[in-house]
Design an enzyme around this catalytic site. Structure first.
Site, PDB file in Angstrom:
ATOM      1  N   ASP A  91      26.821  72.675  50.527  1.00  0.00           N
ATOM      2  CA  ASP A  91      25.805  71.678  50.524  1.00  0.00           C
ATOM      3  C   ASP A  91      24.424  72.254  50.494  1.00  0.00           C
ATOM      4  OD1 ASP A  91      24.634  69.101  50.193  1.00  0.00           O
ATOM      5  OD2 ASP A  91      26.077  68.409  51.692  1.00  0.00           O
ATOM      6  N   TRP A  92      23.415  71.509  50.361  1.00  0.00           N
ATOM      7  CA  TRP A  92      21.838  72.036  50.121  1.00  0.00           C
ATOM      8  C   TRP A  92      21.848  73.093  51.289  1.00  0.00           C
ATOM      9  CZ3 TRP A  92      18.386  70.115  46.420  1.00  0.00           C
ATOM     10  CH2 TRP A  92      17.085  70.673  46.635  1.00  0.00           C
TER      11      TRP A  92
END
Length: 739
Positions: free
Chosen positions: A276-277
């Site tokens: 994820d980011w």
């Protein structure tokens, strides 16, 4: 690598050998730096996370340091970036272009939790297919959906991205959405590569606070959070996204046992894993990596292939290989998986195949897509209460009160794809077209505040009408990532306004636009009817109006339990009995009057039960459960119990019913929940129609994480419950699972 053990088994025979050969050619000619680039995704548009301050995107692509981009909003920009990758980078490998197409691209469907409220996975497959058709026509290859976290906490903003609290329902939706996005052929021009997220346990963030600690048992992880991922993998999902959270104090992005041990070896996942980011970089903040180099090493060794925006692979992976800390074989394995996906998508044959403005014009926001969106809205509407006020008569005078009834922007959430709020049809617009006498009063501002003048205008409108429709809720930006709420009630003075409208004596029907189930006992008490409308998307007004006016039956049932008060959270139907459950013959008093009702698993100030049970939802029709039968009372490990229910619509209007079948394992090697959803069937019945509905319960539906740490069903006796919700059981039976 054997094609039958990779994602290439989903590629047709004519292309499979060609793609596999091209992948091996690229691996042989790429430098370590280029390989690290293939494992790197950069952001090229709006931020969907913290600003990590990376370098110039075009230059990095040309240098071979980027394998994927996210958030490219314009088709011409996408083409430009692809041209740089194909024509200027050392190996000419096409980019993989990603976007959060969560519940629609230009045509926005109801948010995922609302679609789960429809209890219709086939409908979700159709909406995902349309989302893929639109996005693929506009240059998108890959969506970060479906979100298949299971959660029991409405405070968590990302509950809107889930299918709610139940692993069985979430699994059915996981399968449907993967099918809808990916279709039968990833190389088709109307399919998207799907991404199951967030792996694993993200929905259990403590106190519902975004990015917070997750601390759950292995049993809970296996029984509640893992099943939807098992379903997605079984359906052939191409990618999986790491969660932000830790499990057993190890960040999910660097958790080798969860990734290699469970996801790949146990579940058989063949695609690639993306962070994820900046979650690779955040391993440092977690205190699980000393620096960016160690974060890169832990991520790649754990089995996480692609880095979203942190840049740790481009900065350190090549040196880690040269220093002997990471094998090049491990890097090649990761790159191979990504290249195979690119080949499966047809990008080697034609890197520009997704950039077709004419196709985009033909396929985006079509009338057919809007019609499907309208159907999805109506099917997701959950009628919580109704004393007969709904449906309303379009010939009566109607007072429509509420800012959200006339707000296009608040019918969508932060995951709005490429949608334009100007395309949204509001409830005010829809009712104005169809009601003979409609008066509108704003009532409150978006923050819920009610001025004296607005209060007076709303009350006056109610006094002069035959019926009031009060549109309440929360602003669109109050749901989604980074939008946790400590108090999940109606913002501002909306509840007091509903009470004032009710005091006029005019019947009041409330429709609630929200990203989560709101705690509204005061509103329920004051109103004559309550409709949960969620964030409905592009066709918000027409879909909700169809239900309010009785042109469609409210098709929804709750995919979550709705608390009476925040102190009950987390609250869910498949709880454990505990050693001191409340006996059926004990009526709890608040506060307890004596030992007989004190020393139980209970509160002393509120009921144990939710305000509304999981699965609850009313119909306009009077549908009765006339009779039932079960096919057998004894099955083996390969057996099935078929539950047959005779439904009868005793009213003069069409109606909808969701038959829900629950089981209870009486004795297990681990304590078992009091009920678990094992199957369901949604049916529509014409006036006077009688129909038999069947639901199968297979032996494999009885499996759980045993004390021997195996996933299997243990022989024994089971209770069988059939009804309208987890709290409304109509029929009860029993059966035995034998060895």
């Amino acid at each position: 690598m054997d094609d039958d053990s990779s994602i290439l088994r989903y590629v047709d025979d004519d292309r499979r050998a060609e793609v596999a050969a091209r992948v091996e050619e690229l691996l042989a000619e790429m430098s370590l730096e280029e390989k690290a680039g293939q494992l790197t995704q950069e952001n090229a548009g709006f931020l969907t996370g913290t600003d990590v301050g990376r370098s110039d995107t075009a230059e990095a692509i040309g240098d071979g340091e980027v394998g994927s981009l996210l958030n490219v909003e314009d088709i011409e920009d996408a083409r430009k970036f692809q041209e740089i990758a194909v024509e200027e980078s050392p190996s000419g490998v096409p980019l993989l272009l990603a976007l959060d197409v969560i519940h629609g691209y230009r045509t926005l469907f109801p948010m995922p939790l609302a679609e789960a409220a429809a209890w219709d996975p086939d409908l979700a497959e159709r909406t995902a297919d349309v989302a893929a058709t639109e996005a693929a026509a506009c240059g998108v290859h890959w969506t970060f959906a479906p979100g298949i976290d299971v959660t029991r906490d409405p405070r968590w903003g990302r509950i809107l991205e889930t299918a709610g609290e139940d692993p069985h329902l979430a699994s059915e939706y996981a399968r449907a959405r993967v099918r809808g996005f990916q279709g039968d052929d990833l190389a088709a021009d109307d399919s998207l590569l799907a991404c199951a997220k967030h792996y694993l346990g993200y929905g259990a963030s403590e106190a519902g606070r975004e990015y917070n600690t997750v601390d759950i048992s292995e049993t809970t992880l296996r029984e509640m959070h893992l099943p939807p991922f098992r379903a997605a993998v079984d359906e052939g999902v191409g990618t999986v996204m790491n969660a932000f959270n830790v499990h057993e104090r190890i960040p999910a992005s660097g958790h080798e046992e969860l990734i290699e041990g469970v996801l790949r070896e146990e579940l058989g996942f063949e695609g690639f894993l993306i962070s994820d980011w900046n979650s690779f970089g955040e391993m440092i903040v977690h205190g699980a990596a000393a620096d960016r180099e160690e974060a890169a090493e832990k991520a790649i060794e754990a089995g996480s292939e692609m880095d979203m925006v942190s840049g740790v692979y481009t900065d350190h992976l090549a040196d880690l290989v040269r220093e002997g800390k990471v094998s090049e074989e491990r890097v090649d394995e990761a790159v191979r998986r990504i290249l195979e996906i690119k080949g499966a998508l047809g990008l080697f044959e034609d890197p520009y195949r997704y950039f077709d403005e004419d196709r985009a014009a033909e396929r985006v926001l079509t009338e057919d897509h809007r019609t499907l969106a309208r159907e999805a809205v109506a099917e997701s509407q959950v009628l919580l209460e109704n004393d007969g006020t709904l449906p309303i008569d379009a010939g009566n005078s109607v007072a429509l009160v509420g800012a959200f009834a006339d707000s296009q922007a608040d019918m969508v959430d932060m995951w709005d794809g490429d949608a334009d709020p100007d395309d949204v049809v509001t409830l005010r617009s829809a009712l104005a077209e169809r009601c003979d006498d409609l008066t509108y009063a704003r009532g409150y501002e978006r923050d819920g505040s009610v001025s004296g003048a607005a209060h007076e205008e709303a009350v006056a409108a109610a006094e002069g009408a035959d019926v009031v429709v009060a549109a309440v809720g929360e602003p669109g930006e109050w749901g989604g990532e980074g939008a946790s709420r400590a108090h999940v009630d109606l913002p501002g003075d909306q509840a007091e306004l509903v009470d004032a409208l009710a005091e006029t004596g005019t019947p009041v029907a409330v429709t609630c636009f929200s990203s989560r189930p709101l705690i509204i006992p005061d509103v329920v008490e004051a109103a004559d009817a309550v409709l949960e409308s969620w964030f409905p998307g592009t066709e918000a007004g027409p879909g909700v109006a169809d239900v309010l006016l009785g042109e469609r039956d409210p098709g929804g049932r709750l995919p979550v339990s709705v608390p009476v008060t925040e102190g009950q959270i987390p609250i869910y139907y498949d709880r454990l009995s505990t050693g001191r459950p409340v006996p059926d013959d004990v009526a709890l008093s608040q506060p307890p009057e004596g030992p007989g009702d004190r020393f139980h698993a209970r509160y002393i100030d509120v009921p144990n039960d939710p305000l509304y049970h999981f699965g609850h939802g009313e119909s306009y029709a009077d549908v009765t459960y006339a009779d039932w039968d079960q096919s057998t009372d004894r099955i083996d490990a390969d057996g099935t119990v078929t539950v047959s229910v005779a439904l009868e619509n005793e009213s003069d209007r069409a109606g909808t019913e969701v038959v829900q079948v629950y089981v209870h394992d009486r004795v297990g090697s681990r304590a078992r929940p009091v009920k678990e959803l094992a199957g369901f069937a949604k049916v529509s019945l014409e006036p006077g129609e009688r129909r038999e509905v069947s639901v199968d319960v297979d032996a494999e539906d009885l499996a759980f994480w045993t004390a021997e740490e195996t996933w299997e069903a243990e022989p024994g006796e089971f209770d069988l419950y059939v009804g309208r919700s987890a709290g409304d059981v109509v029929f009860e039976g029993e059966f035995e699972l034998v060895e």
